[in-house]
Enzyme design. Structure first.
Site, short mmCIF file in Angstrom:
data_model
loop_
_atom_site.label_atom_id
_atom_site.label_comp_id
_atom_site.label_asym_id
_atom_site.label_seq_id
_atom_site.Cartn_x
_atom_site.Cartn_y
_atom_site.Cartn_z
CE LYS A 227 -4.28 -1.67 0.35
NZ LYS A 227 -5.25 -1.47 -0.75
CD GLU B 90 -10.27 4.25 0.10
OE1 GLU B 90 -10.09 5.45 -0.11
OE2 GLU B 90 -9.54 3.37 -0.40
CB SER C 209 0.06 -8.12 -1.31
OG SER C 209 -0.85 -8.96 -0.62
#
Lengths: 393, 254
Positions: A89, A111, A377
């Site tokens: 991220k 968000e 990830s």
């Protein structure tokens, strides 16, 4: 076939910018500037420097020897879990915060579902000294307390989304409403490859560092840039978009997208959008979307909060529709077992999202000399309670 | 010329009321419309509820959620409205988000609207250019007027473009906000209302967002052709009995 976005913001028939007029100036400002800003040498330099010194890139491409032996093929793990804040991220939030600064924005909104994107956003806001407001569903706030605390420690305000189902999609609605109410000074850092054009493309470009590194790292390991397969899990699809990006037009590279089947694709509790979804419009783009016959958006389910989204990014909808990517659906149980297996075989505790991608080896056979690159990830620290509850440790 | 275009030519300031179909109860739709007309409302926007109404504030979102819980669907709404033109003469507009229309089929949706006697549509998340390229021909075929929004941030060039492809009215969003989120208009809004009035657009403007009493109605209609009340009416409908609709309308028009 072109798998990148076209000049109108579409991937085939998917994408576009289905936004209320109130958002038009914000989105248009971004659309007109994002490629120009990203191409500036000073932007590139600052972005790359931060990825290196702050995030810790390049992330290793690790040959998973024991996992490979077990499944009789060659498995490489792209270690996004080793990034600062624990997942891919941060690649996107670093890019977008630099974009926001160059556009003169002073206030950042985001968000978040499980809180990973919220933490990554709060992190870069602290780094740049910008005000940060994170919208999070009331239900998610209750079940993700450590990430809520992290965001607060990093100086962000966490605002509960109390409408609708009080989860990720409602947090996204609230963030969009905030942006409508604050059209001039605010940048909205969307966390996945979703939203109105240019978001899916911009997020994909920031995440594309993943496949850019895979190419040269694989060359070092194997003497060739292209693996036989690239594999990634998909919620909205930002880590997948980054993992695929530089292989989209390489015909000899097979693409596998792994969705969350929840309790089973036909159980009524699933997030397997490619199977259960139909073309529709959500959060500003036309894509595959889980919805009722009447066009009301339905609540997905997965044990993994990061895959718990009723749509997929428009690029992935296009990859699905054209058959460029093979879509697989993995249940909660299979994902949890694959996660635990990686712990035992490789000494790596993966995020439950990433465990979905690892679970394909039980379902699909690969040839002994196939090279399969799996995007790991995120790391599993945030999921410890889930693992504890599930396995009864 | 359809009912809406005729109404816009009348020499008076227009009051438009928005309500969410299926709220407070599933079958209130027809009686609310009839009562609003009887009490002097000029134009009605019938809200087709959506699960994720991202341009709306908490009041309309809550009413939409309740309407969906009550069982409202596109099909049911069309059924409720099928004889509406036997009793109601004022213009009726359906306001809803794009996805439910897309699933119903845009052409089938427009055809139903024409058969019922709906005069226009407001679809906040259907962008002007997509409408123009893909759907305008269908709207024209079924005699429906599509209404576009402008905001204080909309550029003059874009306002002119929107005016050029509109053939009813322009929905002027009063400020940078979602519905139901502000109280009272200040100098900034007045200047914006005046700026738009001075552009001499070919379509009249009706102001929405933030109108909740006689004062804001009067402020909005000093420069614009009319004003739209949504959240304030929903609040009234949720807390009062529906037989006091007349009282609500009277406090606005006084």
């Amino acid at each position: 076939m072109n798998y990148n976005v076209n000049e109108k913001g579409y991937y085939g028939e998917f994408g576009g910018a289905f936004i209320p007029e109130m958002l038009y100036p914000n989105v248009e400002e971004l659309r007109q500037n994002y490629l120009k800003v990203m191409a500036e040498p000073s932007f590139q330099e600052e972005f790359n420097q931060l990825l290196k010194d702050y995030v810790g890139r390049p992330s290793p491409l690790y040959f998973a020897k024991r996992l490979s032996e077990k499944y009789n093929t060659k498995i490489y793990l792209k270690r996004e879990d080793l990034n600062h804040t624990g997942a891919h991220k941060i690649n996107n939030t670093i890019g977008q915060i630099l974009m926001a600064k160059r556009l003169g924005k002073t206030r950042i909104i985001a968000e978040t579902g499980a809180g990973q994107h919220g933490v990554a956003t709060a992190t870069v806001c602290a780094l740049m000294g910008l005000e940060c407001i994170v919208y999070m569903g009331e239900v998610d706030i209750a079940r993700q307390a450590p990430n809520v605390a992290r965001m607060k420690m990093l100086g962000a305000s966490v605002v509960p989304a109390k409408s609708g189902s009080r989860t990720l999609k409602d947090a996204t609605n609230e963030a969009i409403r905030d942006w409508i109410n604050n059209p001039v000074n605010t940048h909205y850092i969307i966390g996945s490859a979703i939203g109105p054009h240019p978001y899916p493309d911009m997020v994909t470009r920031f995440q594309s560092v993943i496949s850019e590194e895979i190419k040269w790292q694989l060359k070092e390991h194997e003497g060739r840039e292209n693996p036989d397969y690239v594999v990634a899990c998909i919620g909205g699809g930002s880590n997948a978009a980054g993992t695929y990006y530089h292989f989209l037009h390489e015909k000899d590279v097979n693409i596998i997208a792994v969705e969350a089947a929840g309790h089973g694709v036909d159980s009524g509790e699933s997030a397997a959008t490619s199977v259960l979804g139909k073309e529709g419009v959500i959060h500003g783009c036309k894509t595959l979307l889980m919805q009722t016959k009447d066009g009301q958006i339905t609540e997905p389910y997965s044990i993994s909060a990061g895959l718990d989204y009723p749509g997929v990014g428009p690029m992935h909808a296009h990859l699905c529709k054209t058959g460029r990517a093979e879509f697989m659906a993995i249940t909660d149980d299979d994902a949890m077992n694959a996660g635990l297996e990686l712990c035992k075989l490789e000494g790596i505790i993966p995020a439950i999202e990433s465990s979905h991608a690892l679970a394909i080896f039980e379902q699909k056979s690969f040839k002994p000399d196939d090279i399969v690159v799996v995007s790991l990830s995120g790391r599993g620290d945030k999921d410890l309670q889930n693992y504890i509850d599930y396995f009864g440790f | 010329m359809n009912r809406l275009q005729q109404k816009l030519q009348e020499d008076k300031k227009l009051l438009s009321i928005y309500f969410t179909a299926g709220f407070p109860s599933l079958n209130d739709t027809v009686s609310i419309i009839e009562d609003l007309e009887k009490n002097g409302v000029d134009l009605i926007e019938i809200g087709l509820p959506f699960s994720d109404p991202l341009a709306d504030g908490p009041t309309i979102q809550a009413s939409s959620t309740q309407a969906l819980k009550n069982g409202m669907t596109t099909e049911i709404l069309f059924n409720q409205l099928k004889d509406i033109r036997k009793t109601v003469n004022i213009p009726l507009i359906i306001m809803g988000y794009f996805n439910p229309m897309l699933q119903y089929g845009v052409e089938a949706f427009c055809k139903q609207c024409q058969e019922i006697g709906i005069d226009g549509l407001i679809i906040p998340d259907l962008p002007v250019d997509v409408y123009h390229d893909e759907y305008k021909a269908i709207f024209d075929k079924y005699g429906l007027i599509n209404v576009f929004l402008i905001t204080p941030q909309t550029s003059e060039e874009r306002i002119r473009y929107i005016d050029s492809i509109s053939n009813g009215f322009i929905y002027m969003v009063s400020s940078a906000s979602v519905t139901g989120s502000q109280s009272g208009f200040g100098d900034e809004q007045t200047a914006y209302f005046k700026r738009i009035a001075d552009m001499n657009l070919k379509n009249p403007q009706i102001v929405g967002f933030g109108i909740n009493n006689n004062e804001t109605f009067t402020q909005a209609t000093t420069y614009a052709k009319g004003a739209i009340i949504g959240s304030a009416f929903i609040k009234h409908a949720s807390s009062e009995k529906l037989d006091t609709i007349g009282d609500f309308v009277n406090t606005i028009l006084q």
